[in-house]
Design a protein around this motif. Sequence first.
Motif, short mmCIF file in Angstrom:
data_model
loop_
_atom_site.label_atom_id
_atom_site.label_comp_id
_atom_site.label_asym_id
_atom_site.label_seq_id
_atom_site.Cartn_x
_atom_site.Cartn_y
_atom_site.Cartn_z
N VAL A 159 -14.80 -16.78 -22.46
CA VAL A 159 -15.46 -15.50 -22.77
C VAL A 159 -15.71 -15.42 -24.27
CG1 VAL A 159 -14.45 -14.17 -20.85
CG2 VAL A 159 -13.25 -14.28 -23.05
N ALA A 160 -16.74 -14.66 -24.64
CA ALA A 160 -17.00 -14.38 -26.05
C ALA A 160 -16.88 -12.87 -26.21
CB ALA A 160 -18.39 -14.84 -26.44
N LEU A 161 -16.10 -12.42 -27.18
CA LEU A 161 -15.97 -10.97 -27.34
C LEU A 161 -15.67 -10.60 -28.78
CD1 LEU A 161 -12.51 -9.63 -26.20
CD2 LEU A 161 -12.96 -12.04 -26.34
N PHE A 162 -16.00 -9.34 -29.11
CA PHE A 162 -15.59 -8.78 -30.39
C PHE A 162 -14.38 -7.91 -30.08
CE2 PHE A 162 -15.60 -5.35 -33.56
CZ PHE A 162 -15.33 -6.13 -34.66
N PRO A 163 -13.18 -8.34 -30.49
CA PRO A 163 -11.99 -7.65 -30.02
C PRO A 163 -11.70 -6.32 -30.70
CG PRO A 163 -11.42 -9.61 -31.31
CD PRO A 163 -12.90 -9.52 -31.31
N GLY A 164 -12.43 -6.00 -31.75
CA GLY A 164 -12.19 -4.72 -32.43
C GLY A 164 -11.84 -4.95 -33.89
N GLU A 165 -12.09 -3.89 -34.69
CA GLU A 165 -11.83 -3.99 -36.12
C GLU A 165 -10.38 -3.62 -36.39
OE1 GLU A 165 -13.78 -2.08 -40.07
OE2 GLU A 165 -15.07 -2.44 -38.32
N VAL A 166 -9.68 -4.48 -37.11
CA VAL A 166 -8.27 -4.23 -37.39
C VAL A 166 -8.17 -3.21 -38.53
CG1 VAL A 166 -6.08 -5.28 -38.10
CG2 VAL A 166 -7.70 -6.58 -36.71
N PRO A 167 -7.47 -2.09 -38.33
CA PRO A 167 -7.32 -1.14 -39.44
C PRO A 167 -6.39 -1.73 -40.51
CG PRO A 167 -6.07 -0.42 -37.52
CD PRO A 167 -6.77 -1.67 -37.12
N THR A 168 -6.51 -1.25 -41.74
CA THR A 168 -5.63 -1.77 -42.79
C THR A 168 -4.42 -0.87 -43.00
OG1 THR A 168 -7.00 -0.65 -44.39
CG2 THR A 168 -7.44 -2.98 -44.05
N GLU A 169 -4.49 0.33 -42.45
CA GLU A 169 -3.39 1.30 -42.60
C GLU A 169 -2.94 1.72 -41.22
OE1 GLU A 169 -1.92 2.88 -45.06
OE2 GLU A 169 -3.15 2.52 -46.85
N VAL A 170 -1.71 2.17 -41.11
CA VAL A 170 -1.25 2.71 -39.83
C VAL A 170 -2.04 3.99 -39.55
CG1 VAL A 170 0.72 3.66 -38.60
CG2 VAL A 170 1.03 1.74 -40.17
N GLN A 171 -2.59 4.08 -38.35
CA GLN A 171 -3.46 5.21 -38.00
C GLN A 171 -2.65 6.39 -37.50
OE1 GLN A 171 -7.34 4.05 -37.25
NE2 GLN A 171 -6.39 3.26 -39.09
N ILE A 172 -3.27 7.60 -37.57
CA ILE A 172 -2.61 8.75 -36.95
C ILE A 172 -2.76 8.63 -35.43
CG2 ILE A 172 -2.82 10.34 -38.91
CD1 ILE A 172 -5.32 11.48 -37.54
N PRO A 173 -1.85 9.26 -34.65
CA PRO A 173 -1.85 9.02 -33.20
C PRO A 173 -3.21 9.26 -32.54
CG PRO A 173 0.03 10.34 -33.84
CD PRO A 173 -0.76 10.12 -35.07
N GLU A 174 -3.97 10.27 -33.00
CA GLU A 174 -5.26 10.59 -32.36
C GLU A 174 -6.27 9.45 -32.50
OE1 GLU A 174 -4.24 14.17 -34.64
OE2 GLU A 174 -2.99 12.65 -33.75
#
Length: 462
Positions: free
Chosen positions: A405-420
């Motif tokens: 499969v070929a996929l774009f798995p998502g952009e990795v954030p650089t900071e811990v995100q808020i729960p929402e």
Amino acid sequence: MLFKTPLGEHLNRSLDRQVKLAVTGLSRSGKTVFITSIVHQLLHGLQNTHLPFFQIVNSGRLRGTKAMPQPDMHIPSFRYDVAIEQLCGDPPIWPQATNGISEIRLAIRYKSKNPLLKHISPINTLYVDIIDYPGEWLLDLPLLELSYEEWSKQIATACELEPRLSLSEKWRGFLDTLDPLGEIDETAMRQAAILYTDFLHECKDYGLSLLQPGRFTMPGDDLKGAPLLEFCPLLKIPEKMHYDPCLFTEMKKRYEYYKEYVVKKFYHEHFSSFDRQIVLADVLRAFNTGYSTFIDMRNAINMVLKSFHYGKTGVINKLFGGLKIDKILFAATKADHVTPEQLPHLELFLKNMLSNSRNNVIYDGVQTETLAIAAVKCTQAAYTTVQGERIPCIKGMPIKGTQPVALFPGEVPTEVQIPEEWVEGRFHFIAFKPPRLANIHGSGLPHIRLDRVLEFLLGDKF
Ligand SMILES: Nc1nc2c(ncn2[C@@H]2O[C@H](COP(=O)(O)OP(=O)(O)OP(=O)(O)O)[C@@H](O)[C@H]2O)c(=O)[nH]1
Ligand SMILES: [Mg+2]
């Protein structure tokens, strides 16, 4: 020459001939695959074209590496041969989860670059010792600093919140039927331990990491079914104690026994004397499973690192003394699950996630590095075009599939995100099968940044 007595081992280390490397990581973080790949890279060092940042290879000073008889004869050998056969088989498969301790010693022969040594001893040997163990056992270390009452309180607090609140329902219901000051009832204690173990297994399936005691979910061959494991925390600690033996005193006794004879023994034998450490964290798994599992994983890693604490106040130094670690590498594993331009994001995220632990370690004078790595690279970087836009993606064979499969798995954030912001479906970090390789004995396994890992952990020893 290598000295083999305990004093000799000490001499070897002080003469820079021996490095004990601690590979630290929670269960499934990638320890066994990492050790297998590191060994494979070193054994194939002479032919290896995949290690441009590992100076000893790049400068042509490496003479070769061999696996040697290990120093501790009572510990099973790390089955590198089995793991590599599985990884390079047809079809290739990942090694099983580790259920016991094992050890490997490598002898790396190299030409000295030291102008003085060059004439006295032109060829030198560095011995590298590595042990592998089930990640579950790592979480026993923080118990050494907790009394039974403190530990019970921690578990009780954790069970006030979801998902542990629901997952622990059966076990808590059973505890409600017991009187902590009542008579010792072996059958009830066994049942409480079984239900508590079931609860830990459910937490594990849910994706939680902080599961104690470690031997409950991974007893190992030596403790499977042992009465030693028949205890659990009590949610109501009696305020007024009498001195007669009761359920509470018996549970406490077994907890202390577990710490003394299982946990202390393990850490004393295997973690009280190492020189360098790599901390492996599977950050991407937490991205997939959600905010609560991420926080749990972060707490678990920080808790373990706090117990290692490298200054004089750390539990290992307090109990066993002599921990003189000078370098630690923090590594985000399975970095082949993200597109290459996301690697710096992954590294920054790990730095932020473990910033407290990193700061403490740096304060204690330990040199650190943070890297995103893949011990075995299972994907290829590629591009796809969506609505005329060129988008980076990765290509690989999914663990449950027969077609790549070929996929774009998502952009990795650089900071811990808020729960929402931790919304479901934002990431698609799927597991991949190991790659099928034509010439596995010709050169090292494909990887991401293992040469930098080797250079940081061992480079200055040559
Ligand atoms: N794509 C990819 N997957 C990896 C890599 N390393 C490990 N994995 C995956 O992670 C799983 C766990 O790896 P292990 O090395 O067995 O993990 P461990 O830390 O030894 O786990 P325990 O023995 O349970 O403590 C493997 O079965 C693979 O699915 C890697 O470099 N790339
Ligand atoms: Mg393992």
